[in-house]
Design an enzyme around this catalytic site. Structure first.
Site, PDB file in Angstrom:
ATOM      1  N   ASN A   9       1.464  -0.842   0.249  1.00  0.00           N
ATOM      2  CA  ASN A   9      -0.116  -0.461  -0.216  1.00  0.00           C
ATOM      3  C   ASN A   9       1.026   1.123   0.702  1.00  0.00           C
ATOM      4  O   ASN A   9       1.247   1.089   1.091  1.00  0.00           O
ATOM      5  CB  ASN A   9      -1.074   0.131   1.460  1.00  0.00           C
ATOM      6  N   ARG A 236     -11.857  14.588   9.559  1.00  0.00           N
ATOM      7  CA  ARG A 236     -12.343  15.476   7.649  1.00  0.00           C
ATOM      8  C   ARG A 236     -13.753  16.117   8.465  1.00  0.00           C
ATOM      9  O   ARG A 236     -14.861  14.809   9.423  1.00  0.00           O
ATOM     10  CB  ARG A 236     -12.455  14.477   6.688  1.00  0.00           C
TER      11      ARG A 236
END
Ligand code: ADP
Length: 392
Positions: A9, A236
Site C-alpha cells: 500500500n 475530516r
C-alpha cells in the site's frame, strides 16, 4: 498449502507492506516504510512476534525503500506467488481487481486527477515493485471497485449532469475492501449466501464510511467524489453545507488551498474538540468533564445514527449491521451511543457483549433478533485473495 502474497500500500511518503497467507489471512511479516523523501526516512517491521527497524538512506524514495523491503522479504525465504497493490481510485474503469498490464497502469494514471495524493504514489509503487519482483504477477485491487454497483440515483450529485460526463464528478466511495470483507464475514455468521444478505457496514477508523448493501451489492455509501463526504472523521468534516467553502473564501479570507486543508486536516473530531482526533483521548477527556470532547463524540454518533437510519430505509429488511475499523472494533462507548438511537427499531445493546466485543473478537452486541456484529477488518487479506485468484 501456504500461498504467500506480498501486499503493498504505497502512499505519497510511505509504503505499508506485508506478506499475507491468502489461505487464512495470517501475516508472516508486516511493516511500514515512512517519511520517504525526508531526512528521517525509516522502516519498521514485525515478523515472528519480533519487532525490527532497518536503516534507509537519507531522503530514501519509494524505489530505494522497496529495494530494502525486497531484501527483508528475500531473507524470509517464503516464496511469494504474487504482489497485490492497494490502488485508491479506479474511477469507472475498474469494477474488480485486475492483473496489472501497461493499459492498466495507463488507466490508473488517467484517474490520477481524482486522487492526486494517492494514485501517483500507487503507480510509483507498482513500477518499483515490477522492478524489484520481475518474476511475480502484480495485481491491482481498487478501493472504489466494490462501489461500482451503486445505481445512478445513488452516485449522481444534483449538479449539472455535464460535470459527470465531462469531469467524472460523481460519488465513487472508498474503503471498498473493508466493507467487502466484513460483509462476507457477516454473511457467514448469519449462515446465508452474501447474495441474499442486506446489511449496513460502518468502517470507523481515522477515515470513516458507511455502506448500504442489498443482496450482497453496495447500493449506497457515504464517501463521495473524494474521501471527505459523509460521516464525521478524525480530522475530516464529512457532510457540511456545500456553500461553506465559498463563504470561507469570500467572507473569511481563506484561500481555496487553506479551505481544503481546513476541511481535510483540521475538522472532524479534532476540529470540534479542539483537542485531538483520537477517539480514546476524547472518551477519557469527556469522562473528565471536557465539554468540547463530549460534543465531538455526540456529533460523531448523531451523524452516524442518521446515516444508519437512512440506509435502513433503502436496504429493505436487514440481516445485520456491522461495526469495524479502529473505533468500530474497539469503542464500546461509540457503539452504545450510536445504537441508543435505535431502541424503537429493534436494537437494544447488551452491555456485557458490547464490552467484550473488542480487541479482535467477533461479537453480536444486540439482545434483539437483528444481529449487530463487531468484526475486525482485514483489507490485506482481501488484496491477497484477489491477487492469488488472478495470479493463477
Ligand atoms: P486508519 O483509518 O488510519 O486505519 P484505524 O482503523 O486504526 O485508523 O482507527 C484509528 C482510530 O481508532 C483512532 O481514532 C483511535 O482513537 C481509535 N481507537 C483505537 N483503539 C481504540 C479504543 N480502544 N477505544 C476507542 N477508540 C479507539
Amino acid at each position: 498449502m501456504n500461498q504467500p502474497i506480498i501486499v503493498l500500500n504505497c502512499g505519497s511518503s510511505s509504503i505499508k507492506f506485508a506478506i499475507i497467507d491468502a489461505t487464512n489471512g495470517d501475516a508472516t511479516l508486516s511493516g511500514l516504510a515512512e517519511n520517504l523523501g525526508n531526512h528521517d526516512a525509516r522502516i519498521k517491521y514485525k515478523s515472528g512476534g519480533n519487532k525490527y527497524e532497518a536503516d534507509l538512506p537519507e531522503n530514501a524514495d519509494h524505489k530505494s525503500a522497496l529495494g530494502v523491503i525486497q531484501s527483508i522479504i528475500k531473507e524470509r525465504n517464503c516464496s511469494p506467488v504474487a504482489v497485490g497493490h492497494r490502488v485508491v481510485h479506479g474511477g469507472e474503469a475498474f469494477t474488480r481487481s485486475v492483473l496489472i498490464t501497461d493499459e492498466v497502469k495507463q488507466a490508473i494514471e488517467d484517474t490520477a486527477h481524482m486522487a492526486p495524493l494517492h494514485n501517483p504514489a500507487n503507480l510509483a509503487g507498482i513500477e518499483c515493485a515490477q522492478e524489484a519482483f520481475p518474476e511475480l504477477p502484480q495485481i491491482a485491487v481498487f478501493d472504489t471497485a466494490f462501489f461500482q454497483s451503486l445505481p445512478q440515483k445513488a452516485f449522481i450529485y444534483a449538479i449539472p449532469y455535464k460535470l459527470y460526463k465531462q469531469h467524472g464528478i460523481r460519488r465513487y466511495g472508498f474503503h471498498g475492501s473493508s466493507h467487502l470483507f466484513v460483509s462476507q464475514r457477516a454473511a457467514n455468521l448469519v449462515s446465508k449466501s452474501i447474495t441474499q444478505c442486506n446489511m449496513i457496514t460502518a468502517h470507523l477508523g481515522n477515515g470513516c464510511s458507511i455502506t448500504a448493501i442489498k443482496n450482497g451489492r453496495a447500493i449506497d455509501t457515504s464517501l463521495g467524489f473524494t474521501p471527505l463526504e459523509g460521516l464525521v472523521m478524525g480530522t475530516r468534516c464529512g457532510d457540511i453545507d456545500p456553500s461553506l467553502p465559498a463563504v470561507l473564501i469570500n467572507q473569511c479570507g481563506y484561500t481555496a488551498e487553506e479551505v481544503d486543508t481546513l476541511l481535510n486536516k483540521q475538522s472532524g473530531l479534532l476540529g470540534i474538540s479542539q483537542l485531538s482526533n483520537d477517539c480514546r483521548t476524547l472518551e477519557e477527556q469527556a469522562i473528565n468533564g471536557n465539554k468540547h470532547a463530549q460534543l465531538a463524540l455526540d456529533v460523531f454518533c448523531y451523524r452516524l445514527a442518521k446515516y444508519i437510519g437512512s440506509y435502513m430505509a433503502i436496504t429493505g429488511k436487514l440481516d445485520a449491521i456491522v461495526f469495524t475499523g479502529g473505533i468500530g472494533e474497539n469503542s464500546d462507548y461509540i457503539r452504545a451511543n450510536v445504537l441508543s438511537y435505535f431502541e424503537h427499531l429493534g436494537i437494544k445493546v447488551s452491555e456485557e457483549e458490547n464490552r467484550k466485543a473488542r480487541f479482535g473478537e467477533i461479537g453480536n452486541i444486540n439482545t434483539l433478533p437483528l444481529p449487530v456484529y463487531v468484526i475486525p477488518t482485514n483489507e490485506e487479506w482481501v488484496i491477497a485473495k484477489d491477487a492469488l485468484k488472478l495470479a493463477k
